[in-house]
Write a protein that holds these residues in place. Structure first.
Motif, PDB file in Angstrom:
ATOM      1  N   VAL A   1       0.832  -1.196   0.000  1.00 33.55           N
ATOM      2  CA  VAL A   1       0.000   0.000   0.000  1.00 33.55           C
ATOM      3  C   VAL A   1       0.869   1.248   0.000  1.00 33.55           C
ATOM      4  O   VAL A   1       0.585   2.225  -0.698  1.00 33.55           O
ATOM      5  N   SER A   2       1.961   1.205   0.745  1.00 31.85           N
ATOM      6  CA  SER A   2       2.896   2.329   0.782  1.00 31.85           C
ATOM      7  C   SER A   2       3.460   2.612  -0.608  1.00 31.85           C
ATOM      8  O   SER A   2       3.614   3.774  -1.007  1.00 31.85           O
ATOM      9  N   ASP A   3       3.759   1.540  -1.370  1.00 29.62           N
ATOM     10  CA  ASP A   3       4.261   1.721  -2.734  1.00 29.62           C
ATOM     11  C   ASP A   3       3.202   2.362  -3.612  1.00 29.62           C
ATOM     12  O   ASP A   3       3.488   3.260  -4.420  1.00 29.62           O
ATOM     13  N   LEU A   4       1.945   1.880  -3.480  1.00 29.60           N
ATOM     14  CA  LEU A   4       0.865   2.424  -4.291  1.00 29.60           C
ATOM     15  C   LEU A   4       0.610   3.891  -3.946  1.00 29.60           C
ATOM     16  O   LEU A   4       0.260   4.696  -4.824  1.00 29.60           O
ATOM     17  N   LEU A   5       0.834   4.244  -2.680  1.00 30.97           N
ATOM     18  CA  LEU A   5       0.692   5.639  -2.253  1.00 30.97           C
ATOM     19  C   LEU A   5       1.895   6.493  -2.645  1.00 30.97           C
ATOM     20  O   LEU A   5       1.876   7.716  -2.470  1.00 30.97           O
ATOM     21  N   GLU A   6       2.954   5.830  -3.138  1.00 31.16           N
ATOM     22  CA  GLU A   6       4.199   6.490  -3.583  1.00 31.16           C
ATOM     23  C   GLU A   6       4.892   7.230  -2.438  1.00 31.16           C
ATOM     24  O   GLU A   6       5.443   8.317  -2.613  1.00 31.16           O
TER      25      GLU A   6
END
Length: 536
Positions: A82-87
């Protein structure tokens, strides 16, 4: 009016040569704009070009400010978090390093002014109903609706000046849709949204319609657009009727002129034959009559051609809102006849008798009984088991033939034509019979010979529905799973028309309440993770 997005004579074609946009001009003002148009008209392609994901073959796009883009399909595969998707993974790692005493300059550069990025991310997720989703959770474990909302949170965190949303309500349950609607209403920047969600399009400041390779702006929301479009349609139809009358008048005048000139020619010949005029005079009269006839004929033919041109121009201004026509007498079922009895597995909870009121006053069900010709709406949040229930009905079987149309529309063979797909499920039907059926679903002539893999989302849905309803024997219990996903407004209306003509029983799982209300629903059921299936 100042414009934040300007599209100047943009053309785009896919590598196989398929032209999507050809010399398109468009401009989007400040505020919220709903971009609508038929499936396959190029709406998603246009958003991707504005976002910089696709490069046009010619023309240019200018945008005032940073652009954020939420695609129609958010990737769920892989090990991304999720952190990656949130950049924000890079900034979180830098924050963690600094907190552990590493004061390297690159960490401070990565963080910038975002020292509260984790707090802001969690607050944004909570605002969108995702407070239960951890930042380190893998995207692959999210439902489709959760992934869309996380991707939306990522864009809102970046606070772009221009935000592009492509069908953002697909796969969202009612609660998630309400939260997205609230986020759109509160968005302070320029927003362009492609959607068929009537409630969402009710929040926009203007509607941009992509039609006939051009974009036209209408002030106001979807209801305002529909009123303006209806008035234009009425005026266009009046113009067609006037032009048709003018064509008939010019055709009549041409016939009358020819008749009159023919009569003059006959009189001249009779006068010569009866020796009433000298030969030289008769020849002069004949020559004069021929010249006059030629001029009159040319004049009236020119007027008729001009009238036909005006009629063609008037007809082009009339919207082609073709309607699906379905004639399926074999699907009819007697009222009250039991078509399905499906035992249900109750979640772990205190025992309640079937039909007892549970949470929210809903009546718990131990079994699902469908009687013909009921129309049942199946509601429930994402991940509650609606799709699983529909599949169980298919596996369990019913007392009548069952047709099932899944969300992914993977019931067709992409390599086969539309005709061949329908023939595969109706082998006893002749080619002419199949083509006649497909014409009712707006696949006429060469369009019925297209490979299914080349169809747009709306066309693919119509092809799948045609195959489903043309099966031998035809289904008398029809199961549809989120049928309006990826359909434009015209396709949703066409689907409603088709289902209005269906005479069997219907179970539709959908979050699209306005669509459900057009179907004449007779029972409303709700599937819940904790409560199981219940009836209102």
């Amino acid at each position: 009016m100042s414009f934040s997005i300007v599209v100047d004579h943009v053309s785009f074609a896919w590598p196989d040569g398929t032209m999507v946009l050809d010399g398109l001009d468009a401009a989007f003002p400040a505020g919220r704009t709903g971009l609508i148009g038929a499936n396959g008209s190029g709406k998603s392609t246009l958003l991707r070009i504005i976002a910089g994901e696709l490069t046009p073959g010619s023309g240019s796009v200018s945008v005032t400010g940073e652009v954020g883009y939420l695609p129609q399909n958010v990737p769920l595969a892989g090990s991304r978090t999720v952190s990656d998707l949130l950049e924000i993974s890079g900034k979180r790692a830098a924050l963690n390093a600094v907190e552990n005493g590493d004061v390297a300059e690159e960490h401070f550069t990565a963080i910038g002014d975002d020292w509260d990025v984790e707090e802001r991310a969690r607050a944004e997720l909570d605002r969108l109903g995702l407070g239960h989703v951890g930042l380190d959770r893998t995207v692959a474990t999210l439902s489709g609706g959760e992934a869309v909302m996380v991707a939306l949170a990522a864009q809102l965190l970046k606070r772009p000046a221009v935000l592009l949303l492509d069908e953002p309500t697909n796969n969202l349950d009612l609660d998630a849709r309400r939260r997205l609607h609230a986020a759109v209403s509160a968005y302070p920047g320029v927003l362009v949204v492609v959607s068929h969600d009537r409630a969402l399009l009710g929040l926009v400041d203007q509607v941009a319609e992509l039609r006939d390779a051009a974009v036209r702006l209408y002030g106001g929301n979807l209801s305002d657009y529909e009123r303006q479009a209806a008035a234009e349609q009425e005026a266009a139809e009046r113009t067609v009727r006037t032009a048709e009358g003018e064509v008939r008048r010019q055709r009549r005048e041409l016939i009358e002129a020819r008749t009159k000139l023919d009569r003059r020619g006959r009189n001249a010949r009779k006068a010569f034959e009866n020796k009433k005029v000298p030969k030289i005079v008769a020849g002069g009269l004949k020559m004069k009559a021929q010249v006059s006839a030629g001029k009159h004929r040319a004049l009236h033919e020119e007027r008729l051609a001009e009238a036909r041109d005006r009629l063609t121009e008037a007809e082009l201004a009339v919207r082609d809102d073709a309607e699906i026509r379905v004639e399926l007498p074999g699907t009819a079922v007697p009222a009250g006849r039991t078509l399905l009895t499906l035992p249900l597995d109750r979640p772990d909870r205190p025992e309640r008798p079937d039909g007892a009121a549970g949470r929210d006053g809903l009546k718990a069900l131990d079994r699902l009984v469908v009687r013909g010709p009921e129309r049942i709406a199946l509601l429930g949040p994402n991940g509650s088991g609606k799709t699983t229930l529909l599949r169980r009905i298919v596996e369990h079987g019913a007392h009548v033939p069952v047709g099932y149309l899944p969300q992914r529309l993977d019931v067709l063979d992409d390599a086969l034509s539309v005709v061949d797909n329908v023939r595969a499920v109706a082998p006893a039907a002749s080619v002419n019979e199949v083509r006649a059926r497909l014409a009712r679903f707006l696949f006429r002539g060469a369009r019925a010979d297209q490979p299914v893999g080349t169809l747009s989302g709306g066309e693919r849905f119509r092809a799948a529905l045609a195959a489903l309803l043309s099966a031998d024997p035809p289904p008398q219990l029809l199961l549809l799973d989120e049928p309006t996903n990826n359909l434009d407004l015209s396709s949703v209306r066409q689907l409603s028309q088709a289902l209005a003509a269906y005479r069997g029983a219907l179970v539709v799982a959908s979050h699209d309440v306005p669509f459900l209300e057009t179907l004449g629903i007779t029972r409303w059921l709700r599937q819940d993770r904790d409560e199981g299936l219940a009836e209102s």
